[in-house]
Design an enzyme around this catalytic site. Sequence first.
Site, PDB file in Angstrom:
ATOM      1  N   GLY A 146       0.912  -1.144  -0.194  1.00  0.00           N
ATOM      2  CA  GLY A 146       0.172  -0.230  -0.004  1.00  0.00           C
ATOM      3  C   GLY A 146       1.143   1.710  -0.161  1.00  0.00           C
ATOM      4  O   GLY A 146       2.532   1.158   0.911  1.00  0.00           O
ATOM      5  N   LYS A 193      38.247  11.475  17.468  1.00  0.00           N
ATOM      6  CA  LYS A 193      38.005  11.067  15.991  1.00  0.00           C
ATOM      7  C   LYS A 193      39.012   9.838  15.995  1.00  0.00           C
ATOM      8  O   LYS A 193      39.551  10.236  16.071  1.00  0.00           O
ATOM      9  CB  LYS A 193      37.356  11.885  15.161  1.00  0.00           C
ATOM     10  CG  LYS A 193      37.320  11.123  13.941  1.00  0.00           C
ATOM     11  CD  LYS A 193      37.268  11.550  12.774  1.00  0.00           C
ATOM     12  CE  LYS A 193      39.141  11.564  12.710  1.00  0.00           C
ATOM     13  NZ  LYS A 193      39.833  12.159  10.978  1.00  0.00           N
ATOM     14  N   ASN A 222     -11.441  -6.774  13.391  1.00  0.00           N
ATOM     15  CA  ASN A 222     -10.492  -7.448  12.480  1.00  0.00           C
ATOM     16  C   ASN A 222      -8.644  -7.212  12.359  1.00  0.00           C
ATOM     17  O   ASN A 222      -8.728  -6.086  11.944  1.00  0.00           O
ATOM     18  CB  ASN A 222     -10.779  -8.094  11.208  1.00  0.00           C
ATOM     19  CG  ASN A 222      -9.312  -9.022  10.509  1.00  0.00           C
ATOM     20  OD1 ASN A 222      -8.945  -9.759  10.803  1.00  0.00           O
ATOM     21  ND2 ASN A 222      -9.704  -8.699   9.365  1.00  0.00           N
ATOM     22  N   ARG A 270      -1.579   8.768   3.479  1.00  0.00           N
ATOM     23  CA  ARG A 270      -1.595  10.323   5.155  1.00  0.00           C
ATOM     24  C   ARG A 270      -0.482  10.022   6.019  1.00  0.00           C
ATOM     25  O   ARG A 270       0.127  11.382   6.641  1.00  0.00           O
ATOM     26  CB  ARG A 270      -2.794   9.101   5.799  1.00  0.00           C
ATOM     27  CG  ARG A 270      -3.768   9.525   5.591  1.00  0.00           C
ATOM     28  CD  ARG A 270      -5.219   8.594   6.669  1.00  0.00           C
ATOM     29  NE  ARG A 270      -5.026   7.323   6.032  1.00  0.00           N
ATOM     30  CZ  ARG A 270      -5.467   6.339   7.185  1.00  0.00           C
ATOM     31  NH1 ARG A 270      -5.830   7.188   8.539  1.00  0.00           N
ATOM     32  NH2 ARG A 270      -5.821   5.166   7.043  1.00  0.00           N
TER      33      ARG A 270
HETATM   34  C1  UD1 Z   1      -7.815  -4.910   6.415  1.00  0.00           C
HETATM   35  C2  UD1 Z   1      -8.516  -5.727   6.848  1.00  0.00           C
HETATM   36  C3  UD1 Z   1      -9.322  -4.969   7.638  1.00  0.00           C
HETATM   37  C4  UD1 Z   1      -8.604  -4.975   9.163  1.00  0.00           C
HETATM   38  C5  UD1 Z   1      -7.902  -3.991   8.573  1.00  0.00           C
HETATM   39  C6  UD1 Z   1      -7.022  -3.870  10.061  1.00  0.00           C
HETATM   40  C7  UD1 Z   1      -9.804  -6.545   4.146  1.00  0.00           C
HETATM   41  C8  UD1 Z   1     -10.618  -6.502   3.519  1.00  0.00           C
HETATM   42  N1  UD1 Z   1      -9.601  -6.012   5.455  1.00  0.00           N
HETATM   43  O1  UD1 Z   1      -8.858  -3.702   5.751  1.00  0.00           O
HETATM   44  O2  UD1 Z   1     -10.016  -6.702   8.178  1.00  0.00           O
HETATM   45  O3  UD1 Z   1      -9.362  -4.316  10.602  1.00  0.00           O
HETATM   46  O4  UD1 Z   1      -6.948  -4.377   8.031  1.00  0.00           O
HETATM   47  O5  UD1 Z   1      -5.511  -2.771   9.455  1.00  0.00           O
HETATM   48  O6  UD1 Z   1      -8.413  -7.151   4.705  1.00  0.00           O
HETATM   49  N2  UD1 Z   1      -1.911  -4.366   1.191  1.00  0.00           N
HETATM   50  C9  UD1 Z   1      -1.430  -4.826   0.166  1.00  0.00           C
HETATM   51  N3  UD1 Z   1      -1.581  -4.877  -1.222  1.00  0.00           N
HETATM   52  C10 UD1 Z   1      -3.041  -4.260  -1.082  1.00  0.00           C
HETATM   53  C11 UD1 Z   1      -4.016  -4.218   0.067  1.00  0.00           C
HETATM   54  C12 UD1 Z   1      -3.276  -4.140   1.147  1.00  0.00           C
HETATM   55  O7  UD1 Z   1      -0.682  -5.212   0.587  1.00  0.00           O
HETATM   56  O8  UD1 Z   1      -3.711  -4.489  -2.036  1.00  0.00           O
HETATM   57  C13 UD1 Z   1      -1.411  -3.868   2.414  1.00  0.00           C
HETATM   58  C14 UD1 Z   1      -1.377  -2.807   2.970  1.00  0.00           C
HETATM   59  O9  UD1 Z   1      -0.248  -2.249   2.675  1.00  0.00           O
HETATM   60  C15 UD1 Z   1      -1.715  -2.682   4.119  1.00  0.00           C
HETATM   61  C16 UD1 Z   1      -2.398  -4.019   4.232  1.00  0.00           C
HETATM   62  O10 UD1 Z   1      -1.831  -4.379   3.650  1.00  0.00           O
HETATM   63  O11 UD1 Z   1       0.082  -2.841   5.120  1.00  0.00           O
HETATM   64  C17 UD1 Z   1      -4.079  -3.687   5.104  1.00  0.00           C
HETATM   65  O12 UD1 Z   1      -4.292  -2.733   3.603  1.00  0.00           O
HETATM   66  P1  UD1 Z   1      -6.027  -2.081   3.827  1.00  0.00           P
HETATM   67  O13 UD1 Z   1      -5.939  -1.330   2.761  1.00  0.00           O
HETATM   68  O14 UD1 Z   1      -4.532  -1.177   5.193  1.00  0.00           O
HETATM   69  O15 UD1 Z   1      -6.371  -2.451   4.169  1.00  0.00           O
HETATM   70  P2  UD1 Z   1      -8.011  -1.801   5.321  1.00  0.00           P
HETATM   71  O16 UD1 Z   1      -8.671  -1.325   4.224  1.00  0.00           O
HETATM   72  O17 UD1 Z   1      -7.428  -1.440   6.530  1.00  0.00           O
END
Ligand code: UD1
Length: 492
Positions: free
Chosen positions: A33, A374, A193, A37
């Site tokens: 991701g 140093k 979760n 922010r």
């Molecule tokens: C996800 C969970 C949610 C949980 C939350 C906790 C899902 C659908 N939802 O939501 O239930 O409560 O995490 O933080 O999984 N990432 C990737 N590739 C992607 C998308 C995300 O590597 O395509 C990585 C992001 O970099 C991050 C993590 O996965 O480290 C979570 O991604 P994020 O988009 O923040 O998930 P949430 O929508 O917060």
Amino acid sequence: MAFPRATSAGVIPEEMRLLVSETTAAVVILAAGEGTRMKSRTPKVLHTLAGRSLLGHAIAAAGDLEPRRLVVVVGHAKEQVSAAAVAAAPEAAIVVQEQQLGTGHAMRMVIESVGVMPGTVVVTYGDMPLLRGRTLSELASRHAQAGNAVTVLTARGEFPGFGRIVRDADGAFLRIVEERDASEAERAIDEFNSGCYAFDGALLADAVKRVTTSNSQREEYLTDVVEILRGDGHPVGTLLAADPVEIKGVNDRVQLAQARRALNDRMLTDWMLAGVTVVDPASTWVDANVTIGRDVEIGPQVQLAGATVIGEGARIGPGCLLEDTTVGEDAVLLHAVCRQARIGPRVTVGPFAYLRPGTSIAADAHIGTYVELKKADVGPGAKVPHLTYVGDATIGGGSNIGAGTIFANYDGAAKHHTEIGENAFVGSNTVLVAPVEIGDGAYTAAGSAITENVPAGDLGVARGRQHNSDGWVLRNRPESRSAEAAKRHRSE
Ligand code: UD1
Ligand code: CA
């Protein structure tokens, strides 16, 4: 006594490590991701706290499981992030997820790239620095003991935006619903979760292919795998995190500061319980890789960074910054900045000393006020007490370097070495123009500019001899107050 081991997420005594007896097949860290922010040119997972990047903490926690395979999913700023991952864990397999189409999509890319991983596969995120390795261990072992298809790490508390854990009337775990897809009733659920799971690798590989994008974000949700596996009749379970702070993620710099504070407090608590006195925890910062011996006393405004090691009984602070520095037993440091320095037992440093890389101070030596060193090797019991620069030098044991001595190591083109023997005495305000040697037991006269070697036992004098001009003031300043004062003596 063996030191407790510092990890990303606290100090784990050796005997408490490896709660998990069976080997974990793989840990997968999702880190593709963007982290908009953070408002930063640095990718989110490379922002640091306690001397490690967010990703570095995730890798350290994963490492506690000693998995057969470590996989890091990268996407945004993939070159930088994968370079950091490989630097922290050379054995890591990097999977590139070009477009971030959801956590389920990320996992599908992993399986397409590295294949089915039979056994327990633990999934975690690159932006959860408070997660303890031992919590992941517990998740993996509970999962294996229960024979689940998936075990979800959950937490109670306030986690806005997180998915909710949906259970039936009997409390049996049904599925995970994302906040944006949740009904009013589901939003009221207070079990969340974490995003960390233990999966059966073979079942995961099959189920992840069946995840759809029928949700508000049109993404492939890894959370949907839970429902798919349960629908196939497999047992699914949860583990409630004992300390909900562990599942807090970092999305902006406010959360980064909060996580830094929380991690620091946790590590200081562990060090205090291990026998370290911390006078002011609020102004004391200790990196995850630091090791501190028993009966060390840390004063206010101290930062211990990198792989710093403090020996038993040492007193550090107030006001010290130590980076990758080793401090011997019972040494005393006050208002000192030390980088990549080695400080022997019972050495005293400061106040207001700067020890730069390559400095080594042997036992019982004293480095005093306004002293900079140093690439300097100071022998046992030697003293450099005041206002001195020591660069590229060896000072033998028992020698004394007078106030205001300058080791002139640089001639404008190259650096040169100065060698001081044992029990030598360098007079105040000496300039030692390198390369030059002062022999064992030799002296230099105060105010000398020493450009030639002084053999053992000799006195080197290199300054104009003093000449007093008789009655100069009376002749040249006859009406001055100095002349009046002088006259009183002359008439006596
Ligand atoms: C996800 C969970 C949610 C949980 C939350 C906790 C899902 C659908 N939802 O939501 O239930 O409560 O995490 O933080 O999984 N990432 C990737 N590739 C992607 C998308 C995300 O590597 O395509 C990585 C992001 O970099 C991050 C993590 O996965 O480290 C979570 O991604 P994020 O988009 O923040 O998930 P949430 O929508 O917060
Ligand atoms: Ca998130």
